[in-house]
Design an enzyme around this catalytic site. Structure first.
Site, mmCIF file in Angstrom:
data_model
loop_
_atom_site.group_PDB
_atom_site.id
_atom_site.type_symbol
_atom_site.label_atom_id
_atom_site.label_comp_id
_atom_site.label_asym_id
_atom_site.label_seq_id
_atom_site.Cartn_x
_atom_site.Cartn_y
_atom_site.Cartn_z
ATOM 1 N N SER A 10 0.855 -1.191 0.000
ATOM 2 C CA SER A 10 0.000 0.000 0.000
ATOM 3 C C SER A 10 0.891 1.241 0.000
ATOM 4 C CB SER A 10 -0.896 -0.002 1.244
ATOM 5 O OG SER A 10 -1.573 1.229 1.338
ATOM 6 N N HIS A 35 -1.446 -1.372 -4.126
ATOM 7 C CA HIS A 35 -2.664 -0.905 -3.456
ATOM 8 C C HIS A 35 -2.600 0.621 -3.314
ATOM 9 C CE1 HIS A 35 -6.053 -1.590 -0.619
ATOM 10 N NE2 HIS A 35 -5.569 -0.519 0.012
ATOM 11 N N ASP A 37 -4.679 3.840 -1.987
ATOM 12 C CA ASP A 37 -5.809 4.349 -1.206
ATOM 13 C C ASP A 37 -6.206 5.720 -1.720
ATOM 14 O OD1 ASP A 37 -6.182 2.330 0.887
ATOM 15 O OD2 ASP A 37 -4.128 2.866 1.423
ATOM 16 N N HIS A 68 -8.371 1.637 -4.019
ATOM 17 C CA HIS A 68 -9.201 1.393 -2.835
ATOM 18 C C HIS A 68 -9.907 2.698 -2.511
ATOM 19 C CE1 HIS A 68 -9.376 -0.026 1.659
ATOM 20 N NE2 HIS A 68 -10.564 0.056 1.084
ATOM 21 N N ASP A 180 -6.568 -5.476 5.335
ATOM 22 C CA ASP A 180 -5.946 -4.166 5.147
ATOM 23 C C ASP A 180 -5.890 -3.478 6.511
ATOM 24 O OD1 ASP A 180 -4.963 -1.810 4.139
ATOM 25 O OD2 ASP A 180 -6.786 -1.256 3.040
ATOM 26 N N GLY A 181 -4.679 -3.160 6.954
ATOM 27 C CA GLY A 181 -4.500 -2.501 8.247
ATOM 28 C C GLY A 181 -3.677 -3.374 9.173
ATOM 29 N N GLY A 202 1.225 -1.464 4.323
ATOM 30 C CA GLY A 202 1.834 -0.175 4.029
ATOM 31 C C GLY A 202 3.073 0.064 4.861
HETATM 32 C C1 DX5 Z 1 -5.847 2.760 5.457
HETATM 33 C C2 DX5 Z 1 -5.508 2.069 4.183
HETATM 34 C C3 DX5 Z 1 -4.439 1.060 4.207
HETATM 35 C C4 DX5 Z 1 -3.136 1.515 4.798
HETATM 36 C C5 DX5 Z 1 -2.649 0.385 5.685
HETATM 37 O O1 DX5 Z 1 -6.872 3.652 5.238
HETATM 38 O O2 DX5 Z 1 -6.657 1.447 3.610
HETATM 39 O O3 DX5 Z 1 -4.231 0.505 2.914
HETATM 40 O O4 DX5 Z 1 -2.146 1.823 3.870
HETATM 41 O O5 DX5 Z 1 -1.559 0.809 6.366
HETATM 42 P P1 DX5 Z 1 -0.732 -0.099 7.392
HETATM 43 O O6 DX5 Z 1 -0.339 -1.328 6.625
HETATM 44 O O7 DX5 Z 1 0.404 0.743 7.790
HETATM 45 O O8 DX5 Z 1 -1.661 -0.427 8.516
HETATM 46 ZN ZN ZN Z 2 -6.388 0.428 1.693
#
Ligand code: DX5
Ligand code: ZN
Length: 230
Positions: A10, A35, A37, A68, A180-181, A202
């Site tokens: 991400s 990915h 966002d 996304h 995701d997250g 991410g």
């Molecule tokens: C949050 C996003 C994610 C984000 C996840 O709104 O949808 O894709 O990048 O981040 P990490 O992996 O750091 O939790």
């Molecule tokens: Zn996302």
């Protein structure tokens, strides 16, 4: 049916001053899809990229680009994101008053479709329209609320991954189950053990050595899957 592990870096956590290079590193390092966002400062309390990020990255990146949409009213932007070259469009189910219509709209443009479910939301909307399970390619269990990278893992995601697996079998569907997250080396084994195969990450990927981070995440996930199957 075997669902192989896919890592989807991400770019929300990439270095924006060096975005193409970071994205290419994620591709070369073994990312399956990128990915992206999209945030509108309204559905979630942040802004990220606009539509033009898609063609800009598409010029350089060969693997699929996933938009996304963490925005209100995604229906009015689906045509734009499809035209821009998104390979997959993911909508948040709570933003879609007519989820089957939204999914049909995405699919009619030759784009793969995904649905995201927030930590405080259930599967009611999906179970009310189970036919959509055969139309989507990706179901994302959000383990953190849309808006930011680096948040803690929401444990409720584990039961929801299991529930997504049950629904997939019940309706003989084929979609990937994504998380995701807070996907990182501490959480990835339990995520895969619960049944997810599509790992969106991410902050755990875009720091220091991007390709090493992907490799480690994939190794743990593959090993967990292998031992879960045996
Ligand atoms: C949050 C996003 C994610 C984000 C996840 O709104 O949808 O894709 O990048 O981040 P990490 O992996 O750091 O939790
Ligand atoms: Zn996302």
């Amino acid at each position: 049916m075997n669902f192989p592990i896919k890592i989807s870096p991400s770019i929300l956590s990439a270095d924006y001053g060096n975005l193409t290079n970071d994205t290419l590193r994620a591709e070369k390092g073994g990312g399956s899809e990128i990915h992206i966002d999209i945030m509108d400062g309204h559905y979630c309390h942040n802004f990220s990229f606009g539509i033009d990020i898609i063609p800009a990255l598409k010029k350089h990146v060969k693997i699929p680009l996933v938009a996304h949409l963490e925005i209100d009213n995604p229906d009015i932007f689906i045509e734009d994101f499809a035209r821009a070259g998104s390979d997959t469009i993911v909508v948040q189910e709570d933003t879609c008053p007519h989820l089957p219509r939204t999914i049909a709209n995405i699919k009619s443009r030759g784009v793969k479709a995904g649905i995201g479910i927030n930590p405080d939301r259930g599967f009611e909307k999906i179970e009310a329209n189970p036919e959509i399970l055969s139309d989507i390619e990706l179901l994302i269990v959000m383990a953190a609320y849309p808006g930011y990278g680096g948040q803690p893992f929401s444990p409720v995601a584990i039961q929801k991954i299991e529930k997504a697996c049950v629904l997939r079998s019940k309706y003989s569907a084929q979609f990937d189950i994504g998380v995701d997250g807070a996907v990182n080396i501490k959480t990835v084994a339990k995520i895969v053990k619960a049944g997810a195969n599509y790992l969106i990450a991410g902050s755990s990927i875009f720091s220091n050595d991007i390709s090493k981070n992907i490799k480690i995440l994939k190794e743990i996930a593959d090993e967990t899957l292998r031992t879960a199957i045996v």
